[in-house]
Design an enzyme around this catalytic site. Structure first.
Site, short mmCIF file in Angstrom:
data_model
loop_
_atom_site.label_atom_id
_atom_site.label_comp_id
_atom_site.label_asym_id
_atom_site.label_seq_id
_atom_site.Cartn_x
_atom_site.Cartn_y
_atom_site.Cartn_z
N ASN A 1 0.90 -1.29 -0.06
CA ASN A 1 0.06 0.02 -0.12
C ASN A 1 1.05 1.16 -0.03
OD1 ASN A 1 -1.73 2.13 0.34
ND2 ASN A 1 -2.71 1.15 2.23
N ARG B 1 -2.58 -2.32 -3.39
CA ARG B 1 -3.66 -1.32 -3.17
C ARG B 1 -3.87 -0.23 -4.06
NH1 ARG B 1 -5.33 3.21 0.94
NH2 ARG B 1 -7.79 3.06 0.56
N HIS C 1 -13.21 2.32 -0.30
CA HIS C 1 -13.35 1.28 0.82
C HIS C 1 -13.79 -0.05 0.56
CE1 HIS C 1 -13.38 4.91 3.97
NE2 HIS C 1 -12.36 4.73 3.93
N ARG D 1 -12.74 15.64 6.36
CA ARG D 1 -13.46 15.70 5.15
C ARG D 1 -14.87 16.13 5.41
NH1 ARG D 1 -11.57 10.30 3.05
NH2 ARG D 1 -9.64 10.43 2.31
N GLU E 1 -8.39 -5.41 5.14
CA GLU E 1 -8.26 -5.08 3.90
C GLU E 1 -6.99 -5.78 3.21
OE1 GLU E 1 -9.49 -0.81 3.06
OE2 GLU E 1 -8.92 -0.91 5.12
#
Length: 385
Positions: free
Chosen positions: A8, A69, A158, A219, A362
């Site tokens: 990642n 990823r 996600h 955010r 993940e």
């Protein structure tokens, strides 16, 4: 052992795990940071990858696949895909849709492909799970030709988490995935909600970018697009300044001065009215999506909490669902308060809707998808053009 190396990569970091698929456990994991920054001893991702591989030692020779990823697959990539020069170039081109994420992923891909040229490399996209969204859910009501030309639509993010968690929920319940209507709440510093019908994503809160949807750490989540025009006119803010405002200086940070939910909760419990109001806004947005997705699914069998806040914060889980008993959604106080890393019920026995906590993984989902593609031995990339 069946070892898959999961990478990642960000613009100045490489997060990695070497996973044994037989046990599901990480054999080696770590994070390199400040790559290429002034004063850093790690000049670039290529050198950083050499450091990582040195940490793997002899186990690096046993790697059967590398899973990368990639945040944004755009309209091209609807599943895990073998990486060759053409796919790498397409991922790079999609940086226009994810300028904060895809460029870093490409740096990691290039470094890993150079370091491990004999091992198959697979891109696993955050957006891929949401490729099943129906047109009514993924289409924005703007000029059709303009949207087509600039690839404007809802993509969702996600995806590896929502896919992993919804599948594990079905396994935990001992029910066929195809029969379940599930809402997954991925609640962390970044947060999203997905409606999963029979294992397929049919609606999700994030959109063209990860900005849309829930109130997050920094955010804003959902906001009237007219706010952008208003701030540009009244404050003289540029597009780039508004981008920074909504992505990095909004959410809990904008409301309270801190983007850390733990700090917001502590302030709220001490009587800080600003923090209390922020938590009410956070909760309101979650309930808004739960109601909408139950309507879209035509009912609900399971609601699942995951990610940092969802897995660990009993108080916020309880507050998020308080008053939804009329929908069959109820929390057992004792089960909810139990501190555990295990998959578990937090709803009472016999409740119409199973409320679960399922820790996400993940990296394991990326590793499994990468290995499955390698095992299938597909001769060419499956790219939807």
């Amino acid at each position: 052992m069946t070892l898959v190396f999961v990478v990642n990569s960000g613009s100045s970091s490489i997060k990695y795990q070497l996973l044994d698929l037989e046990s599901g456990e990480a054999v080696v994991s770590g994070l390199l940071e400040r790559i290429g920054e002034p004063g850093s001893p790690i000049a670039d991702h290529e050198f950083g990858m050499s450091i990582v591989l040195a940490k793997l030692g002899d186990r690096g020779d046993e790697i059967v696949a590398v899973g990368h990823r990639v945040v944004h697959g755009g309209p091209n990539f609807a599943e895990a895909t073998f990486i060759d020069d053409d796919v790498e170039a397409q991922i790079d081109a999609l940086s226009v849709l994810a300028p904060l994420h895809n460029p870093g992923a490409v740096l990691g891909i290039r470094a890993a492909r150079a370091a491990l040229p004999a091992v198959p490399h697979v891109a696993v996209f955050d957006t891929a799970f949401h490729a099943t969204l129906p047109p009514a859910a993924h289409t924005y009501a703007i000029d059709t030709e303009l949207a087509r030309r600039h690839k404007v639509r809802r993509y969702g993010f996600h995806g590896t988490s929502h896919q992993y968690v919804s599948r594990r929920a079905a396994e935990f319940l001992g029910r066929p995935l195809e029969s379940l209507r599930t809402i997954v709440l991925h609640l962390g510093n970044g947060a999203s909600v997905t409606a999963v019908d029979g294992g397929r994503s049919v609606d999700t809160s994030m959109g063209l970018t990860p900005l849309e949807g829930l109130v997050m750490g920094t955010r804003s989540g959902d906001i009237d697009a007219g706010v952008v025009f208003h701030l540009a006119r009244q404050e003289g803010l540029s597009i780039d300044e508004i981008d920074v405002l909504l992505n990095r200086r909004s959410g809990l940070l904008g409301l309270t001065g801190t983007g850390d939910m733990r700090d917001v909760q502590e302030a709220a419990s001490s009587g800080d009215e600003t923090a209390q109001a922020a938590l009410a806004i956070w909760r309101h947005r979650i309930r808004h999506y739960i109601g909408a997705y139950i309507a879209g699914l035509g009912g609900l069998d399971a609601l699942v909490f995951t990610a940092g806040i969802g897995e660990n914060n009993a108080l916020l889980r309880r507050r998020a669902l308080a008053g939804l008993e009329f929908l069959g959604i109820e929390i057992d106080p004792d089960r909810n308060e139990l501190q555990s890393r295990a998959e578990r019920f937090i709803s009472p026995d016999g409740a119409p809707v199973a409320v679960l906590v399922i820790p996400t993984n993940e990296e394991l989902e990326i590793a499994r998808q990468a290995y499955a593609l390698v095992e299938a031995g597909r001769p060419q990339n499956e790219v939807q053009r």
